[in-house]
Design a protein around this motif. Structure first.
Motif, PDB file in Angstrom:
ATOM      1  N   UNK A 249       0.856  -1.198  -0.008  1.00  0.00           N
ATOM      2  CA  UNK A 249      -0.044  -0.161   0.104  1.00  0.00           C
ATOM      3  C   UNK A 249       0.763   1.311  -0.037  1.00  0.00           C
ATOM      4  N   UNK A 250       0.416   2.183  -0.791  1.00  0.00           N
ATOM      5  CA  UNK A 250       1.123   3.691  -0.676  1.00  0.00           C
ATOM      6  C   UNK A 250       0.588   4.356  -0.004  1.00  0.00           C
ATOM      7  N   UNK A 251       1.147   5.067   0.836  1.00  0.00           N
ATOM      8  CA  UNK A 251       0.616   6.177   1.783  1.00  0.00           C
ATOM      9  C   UNK A 251       1.294   7.541   1.583  1.00  0.00           C
ATOM     10  N   UNK A 252       0.754   8.509   2.035  1.00  0.00           N
ATOM     11  CA  UNK A 252       1.297   9.811   2.119  1.00  0.00           C
ATOM     12  C   UNK A 252       2.423   9.695   2.461  1.00  0.00           C
ATOM     13  N   UNK A 253       3.618  10.395   2.323  1.00  0.00           N
ATOM     14  CA  UNK A 253       4.975  10.227   3.109  1.00  0.00           C
ATOM     15  C   UNK A 253       5.657   9.082   2.535  1.00  0.00           C
ATOM     16  N   UNK A 254       5.307   8.195   1.885  1.00  0.00           N
ATOM     17  CA  UNK A 254       5.866   7.268   1.353  1.00  0.00           C
ATOM     18  C   UNK A 254       7.003   7.775   0.509  1.00  0.00           C
ATOM     19  N   UNK A 255       7.970   7.032   0.273  1.00  0.00           N
ATOM     20  CA  UNK A 255       9.153   7.526  -0.869  1.00  0.00           C
ATOM     21  C   UNK A 255       8.950   6.442  -2.040  1.00  0.00           C
ATOM     22  N   UNK A 256       8.955   6.697  -3.081  1.00  0.00           N
ATOM     23  CA  UNK A 256       8.653   5.673  -4.085  1.00  0.00           C
ATOM     24  C   UNK A 256       9.907   6.168  -5.447  1.00  0.00           C
ATOM     25  N   UNK A 257       9.869   5.029  -6.072  1.00  0.00           N
ATOM     26  CA  UNK A 257      10.771   4.976  -7.195  1.00  0.00           C
ATOM     27  C   UNK A 257      10.315   4.380  -8.301  1.00  0.00           C
ATOM     28  N   UNK A 258      10.476   4.638  -9.504  1.00  0.00           N
ATOM     29  CA  UNK A 258       9.860   3.852 -10.753  1.00  0.00           C
ATOM     30  C   UNK A 258      11.143   2.902 -10.735  1.00  0.00           C
TER      31      UNK A 258
END
Length: 124
Positions: free
Chosen positions: A62-71
């Protein structure tokens, strides 16, 4: 009717961790309290509530506000933010509509690699 799942997580600055407790917000005062089996544990004064975006990364996380994502296979890292009316990503202070506009790409190629509290160095 929107069937989006509303979920939140809470970063407690006093414990320096995400908590699994239930929280209660007083509608009149806006004060927030942490609940435990014996009732109200304490009033929270230093916390951050983060909402679930309704999206998952390519691994089902699950993706939450404040998560750091990378493609996948890309050098860029982004913080997930709420951008006035919808989700977006923040790249060095510039908020874009990336998540809103490219939901399929995010769910197929995005990986959650951390969050702003536990891994702030990822955005440097």
């Amino acid at each position: 009717m929107n069937n989006r799942e509303l979920k939140f997580r809470v970063w407690d600055h006093q414990e320096n961790a995400y908590n699994k407790y239930e929280y209660w917000i007083d509608a009149k005062s806006g004060d927030t309290y942490r609940m435990n089996s014996g009732g109200i544990d304490y009033q929270l004064t230093n916390f951050c509530i983060q909402q679930y975006t309704g999206l998952k990364d390519k691994n089902g996380r699950e993706i939450y506000e404040g998560d750091i994502i990378q493609l996948e296979n890309a050098p860029y890292k982004y913080e997930v933010v709420w951008n006035k009316w919808h989700w977006g990503i923040d790249s060095k202070g510039i908020v874009t509509d990336f998540i809103q506009s490219f939901t399929i790409a995010v769910e197929e190629r995005c990986i959650v690699i951390g969050n702003i509290f536990e891994n702030p160095d990822l955005l440097k």
